[in-house]
Write a protein that holds these residues in place. Structure first.
Motif, short mmCIF file in Angstrom:
data_model
loop_
_atom_site.label_atom_id
_atom_site.label_comp_id
_atom_site.label_asym_id
_atom_site.label_seq_id
_atom_site.Cartn_x
_atom_site.Cartn_y
_atom_site.Cartn_z
N VAL A 51 0.83 -1.20 0.00
CA VAL A 51 0.00 0.00 0.00
C VAL A 51 0.86 1.26 0.00
N THR A 52 0.19 2.38 -0.22
CA THR A 52 0.83 3.69 -0.20
C THR A 52 -0.08 4.68 0.50
N THR A 53 0.52 5.52 1.33
CA THR A 53 -0.18 6.67 1.89
C THR A 53 0.65 7.90 1.55
N PHE A 67 14.80 3.83 -5.90
CA PHE A 67 15.29 4.54 -7.07
C PHE A 67 16.58 3.93 -7.62
N ILE A 68 17.37 3.31 -6.73
CA ILE A 68 18.64 2.75 -7.18
C ILE A 68 18.48 1.33 -7.73
N SER A 69 17.25 0.83 -7.77
CA SER A 69 17.02 -0.51 -8.28
C SER A 69 17.27 -0.57 -9.78
N LYS A 70 17.76 -1.71 -10.25
CA LYS A 70 17.98 -1.91 -11.68
C LYS A 70 16.67 -2.24 -12.40
N ASP A 71 15.66 -2.64 -11.63
CA ASP A 71 14.37 -3.01 -12.19
C ASP A 71 13.51 -1.76 -12.38
N LYS A 72 13.15 -1.44 -13.61
CA LYS A 72 12.37 -0.23 -13.90
C LYS A 72 11.02 -0.24 -13.19
N ARG A 73 10.40 -1.41 -13.06
CA ARG A 73 9.11 -1.49 -12.38
C ARG A 73 9.24 -1.04 -10.93
N LYS A 74 10.32 -1.47 -10.29
CA LYS A 74 10.52 -1.12 -8.89
C LYS A 74 10.82 0.36 -8.71
N ARG A 75 11.56 0.92 -9.66
CA ARG A 75 11.88 2.35 -9.59
C ARG A 75 10.61 3.19 -9.69
N LYS A 76 9.66 2.73 -10.49
CA LYS A 76 8.44 3.49 -10.72
C LYS A 76 7.36 3.22 -9.68
N SER A 77 7.52 2.17 -8.90
CA SER A 77 6.48 1.78 -7.95
C SER A 77 6.29 2.83 -6.86
N ASN A 78 5.05 3.01 -6.45
CA ASN A 78 4.73 3.92 -5.35
C ASN A 78 4.48 3.17 -4.04
N LYS A 79 4.56 1.86 -4.06
CA LYS A 79 4.22 1.09 -2.86
C LYS A 79 5.33 1.22 -1.81
N THR A 80 4.94 1.62 -0.60
CA THR A 80 5.93 1.91 0.44
C THR A 80 5.67 1.17 1.76
N HIS A 81 4.66 0.31 1.78
CA HIS A 81 4.37 -0.41 3.03
C HIS A 81 3.74 -1.76 2.69
N ALA A 82 4.03 -2.75 3.51
CA ALA A 82 3.47 -4.10 3.30
C ALA A 82 2.80 -4.59 4.57
N LEU A 83 1.79 -5.43 4.40
CA LEU A 83 1.06 -5.98 5.54
C LEU A 83 0.62 -7.40 5.21
N GLY A 196 24.56 -1.90 0.26
CA GLY A 196 25.41 -2.90 0.89
C GLY A 196 24.67 -3.83 1.84
N LYS A 197 23.34 -3.66 1.95
CA LYS A 197 22.55 -4.49 2.86
C LYS A 197 21.63 -5.44 2.09
N VAL A 198 21.47 -6.63 2.62
CA VAL A 198 20.49 -7.57 2.07
C VAL A 198 19.10 -7.03 2.39
N SER A 199 18.23 -7.01 1.40
CA SER A 199 16.94 -6.34 1.58
C SER A 199 15.80 -7.14 0.95
N TRP A 200 14.62 -7.00 1.53
CA TRP A 200 13.37 -7.48 0.94
C TRP A 200 12.31 -6.45 1.32
N ALA A 201 12.16 -5.45 0.47
CA ALA A 201 11.34 -4.29 0.75
C ALA A 201 9.91 -4.49 0.26
N PRO A 202 8.99 -3.54 0.56
CA PRO A 202 7.62 -3.65 0.04
C PRO A 202 7.54 -3.86 -1.46
N VAL A 203 8.47 -3.24 -2.19
CA VAL A 203 8.44 -3.39 -3.65
C VAL A 203 8.79 -4.82 -4.07
#
Length: 222
Positions: A51-53, A67-83, A196-203
């Motif tokens: 979701v996004t607020t 924004f630093i993602s190589k995936d264009k879909r992720k760069r354009k995504s507005n989703k900033t929270h997961a539940l 430099g960090k392992v990540s699994w973000a909302p995107v």
């Protein structure tokens, strides 16, 4: 690494307190009632939401990381929270999510009712079978119970490898991995590296092949 963690923690803690003015939304109730009916068809009551607020200060940090993602879909995504949608109580679906104050367990309507964008995703049966979903649910419920007893807190460092605290998407990531582990399967969750960090973000949750879209507030039911 200590300095990086300190900066990330400071930004997360500071930006998380900011909320700029925006017009309050109300989720389309016709969509909501249909959403509950669709979720009720699941054999295992497990789904996720991304979701996004608009107007939340923490969005700046999250969008910067995307924004630093190589995936264009992720760069354009507005989703900033997961539940995580976990099951029903008194006939109404409820969610568990990690927020600034810790682990929150509320109704689904409370979780998505005032969001600008909502996407609900359900397990891809070809990759996440019902047994994996059951164990993922079990993990999330246990985290919620543990938080009720001792307030786990929010992972301001966004350290995916630390399971003592969680950010929103980390909770889902570890629940899925628990499901794969308990069923003797190889974990199919794919992480990325950010700063430099392992990540699994909302995107990552938004585009993971482990789930398929059920509902998108921009497109309707899929």
């Amino acid at each position: 690494m200590f300095i990086v963690n300190w900066i990330v923690t400071l930004l997360s803690n500071t930006l998380g307190q900011w909320s700029f003015p925006y017009v309050e939304k109300k989720f389309n109730l016709n969509h909501y009632f249909k959403l509950e009916k669709e979720l009720a068809k699941l054999e295992v009551p497990f789904a996720i939401g991304v979701v996004t607020t608009y107007g939340h200060g923490s969005n700046l940090l999250i969008k910067g990381a995307q924004f630093i993602s190589k995936d264009k879909r992720k760069r354009k995504s507005n989703k900033t929270h997961a539940l995580a949608v976990i099951d029903t109580m008194n006939g109404k679906f409820r969610t568990v999510e990690a927020i600034g104050g810790g682990i929150q367990e509320v109704s689904l309507l409370s979780s998505i009712g005032n969001r600008d964008e909502v996407k609900i995703r359900i397990p891809n049966k070809g990759l996440v079978n019902d047994e994996v979903s059951k164990h993922a649910l079990e993990y999330i419920r246990q985290v919620a119970e543990r938080d009720f007893e001792q307030n786990i807190g929010y992972d301001l460092e966004h350290d995916l490898l630390d399971q003592k605290r969680y950010d929103c998407s980390e909770l889902i990531f570890h629940a899925l991995n628990h499901g794969f582990e308990m069923t003797g399967q190889k974990a199919l969750t794919k992480t990325v590296k950010r700063g430099g960090k392992v990540s699994w973000a909302p995107v990552e949750a938004e585009f993971s092949k482990l789930f398929v879209d059920l509902y998108d507030s921009k497109k309707g039911f899929i």
